[in-house]
Scaffold this active site. Structure first.
Site, mmCIF file in Angstrom:
data_model
loop_
_atom_site.group_PDB
_atom_site.id
_atom_site.type_symbol
_atom_site.label_atom_id
_atom_site.label_comp_id
_atom_site.label_asym_id
_atom_site.label_seq_id
_atom_site.Cartn_x
_atom_site.Cartn_y
_atom_site.Cartn_z
ATOM 1 N N ASP A 98 4.095 -8.381 5.569
ATOM 2 C CA ASP A 98 3.452 -7.914 4.279
ATOM 3 C C ASP A 98 3.168 -9.218 3.464
ATOM 4 O OD1 ASP A 98 2.887 -6.546 1.847
ATOM 5 O OD2 ASP A 98 4.481 -5.210 1.879
ATOM 6 N N ASP A 110 -2.739 -7.941 -1.694
ATOM 7 C CA ASP A 110 -1.522 -7.445 -1.108
ATOM 8 C C ASP A 110 -1.720 -6.587 0.092
ATOM 9 O OD1 ASP A 110 1.229 -6.489 -0.848
ATOM 10 O OD2 ASP A 110 1.115 -5.129 -2.584
ATOM 11 N N HIS A 119 -0.391 1.219 -5.170
ATOM 12 C CA HIS A 119 -0.206 0.761 -6.677
ATOM 13 C C HIS A 119 -1.493 0.209 -6.967
ATOM 14 C CE1 HIS A 119 0.690 -3.347 -4.981
ATOM 15 N NE2 HIS A 119 1.456 -2.388 -4.016
ATOM 16 N N HIS A 146 2.611 -4.278 -9.454
ATOM 17 C CA HIS A 146 2.620 -2.766 -9.487
ATOM 18 C C HIS A 146 2.098 -2.707 -11.017
ATOM 19 C CE1 HIS A 146 4.672 -1.985 -5.460
ATOM 20 N NE2 HIS A 146 4.732 -3.252 -5.797
ATOM 21 N N GLU A 165 -0.960 1.837 0.621
ATOM 22 C CA GLU A 165 0.199 1.159 1.677
ATOM 23 C C GLU A 165 0.884 2.338 2.283
ATOM 24 O OE1 GLU A 165 3.464 -1.524 0.534
ATOM 25 O OE2 GLU A 165 2.655 -1.303 -1.674
ATOM 26 N N GLU A 175 -1.485 -1.716 4.930
ATOM 27 C CA GLU A 175 -1.943 -1.986 3.438
ATOM 28 C C GLU A 175 -3.104 -2.708 3.457
ATOM 29 O OE1 GLU A 175 0.984 -4.005 1.228
ATOM 30 O OE2 GLU A 175 0.123 -3.101 -0.839
HETATM 31 CO CO CO Z 1 2.038 -3.209 -2.111
#
Ligand code: CO
Length: 288
Positions: A84, A95, A156, A164, A189, A273
């Protein structure tokens, strides 16, 4: 549309390439510290900065594990590794994550539960969509493949320097609802598991952040580190100076430390994600 959309696109491409690099490096015998450092070095070499330390969480760890400077553990056959990663350019953040199984194929179905879920949700993502619609699709896709979505982790929205931001995309329906508007950036995600479908806080991990600027007179070293990282997540690997590292260890209570998230039934966890730009008619994948 963010006015600086090209910056978000560049941060997204770098994040996507860093994820691909990382998943390729995760092999039997590879050191997880070396893999994390290579991912972060790549992001820097492309003119971006890591938005957070590379997360390499294993097996029943869902998220938030990054190697500390002394970590000499190597990947073993059968490990299920969540890579990640994120890049940012002047606060435009990407992200993105993928899961790999090291040297075996026992968990192929678990891995495809999350990659299918992110794919299915992306087909419904467009300006005006309610997040609960996406949550329901994620939940159904994961259940349909025989696993449980992790109910207390969410996607998010992302804003400049804010990983976030206000809206979340839960991995199960009925938890939260918000409408996504064209121009918003959102990370979707899904997490899937063969456990109970909830994560709890495991041991405190190696990722931390300043909540506020430390007093410059009383904590000169911490204050210097604040100048480097501000309120973004960082880790001791990014602090090469021994005296600053010592100050960091002593001053840990003044920082927020992220616990590693562990599946409550000791189930194994996969994650996928992508970061998307929401547009009127659909979405643009920023982290291909
Ligand atoms: Co994330």
């Amino acid at each position: 549309m963010p006015q600086d959309v090209d910056r978000w696109r560049r941060a997204g491409r770098i994040g996507g390439a860093a994820r691909a690099l990382g998943t390729g490096l995760v092999r039997v015998g590879a050191s997880r510290r070396d893999v994390a450092e290579e991912i972060e070095r790549y992001i820097r070499s492309q003119g971006a900065l890591p938005a957070f330390p590379a997360n390499l969480s294993i097996n029943d760890e869902a998220a938030h594990y990054t190697p500390d400077p002394e970590d000499d553990r190597r990947f073993r056959t059968g490990d299920v590794v969540k890579v990640d990663v994120g890049a940012h350019i002047d606060g435009a953040i990407s992200d993105t994550a993928a899961t790999v199984e090291v040297g075996s194929t026992r968990y192929t179905a678990l891995l495809s539960a999350t990659s299918s879920a992110v794919e299915a949700a992306s087909k419904e993502l467009k300006g005006g969509v309610e997040t609960n619609v996406l949550s329901r699709t994620i939940e159904r896709t994961i259940h349909g493949l025989g696993f449980k979505p992790v109910e207390n982790l969410t996607g998010h929205t992302i804003e400049t320097y804010l990983l976030h931001a206000g809206k979340s995309v839960p991995n199960v329906s009925g938890m939260a609802n918000a409408r996504l508007e064209p121009g918003e950036v959102v990370a979707i995600e899904p997490f899937a598991t063969n456990g109970v479908g909830r994560i709890g806080n495991g041991p405190f991990g190696n990722i931390m952040r300043f909540r506020e600027e430390p007093d410059r007179e009383r904590f000169p070293e911490l204050s210097e580190l604040y100048g480097r990282f501000r309120t973004l997540p960082f880790c001791a690997r990014w602090v090469p100076e021994p005296e600053l590292r010592t100050a960091l260890q002593r001053g840990r209570k003044r920082l927020q430390t992220y616990p590693v998230f562990v599946e409550e039934g000791q189930g194994w966890v996969s994650q996928a994600e992508r970061t998307f730009l929401v547009v009127d008619a659909g979405c643009e994948v920023l982290t291909p």
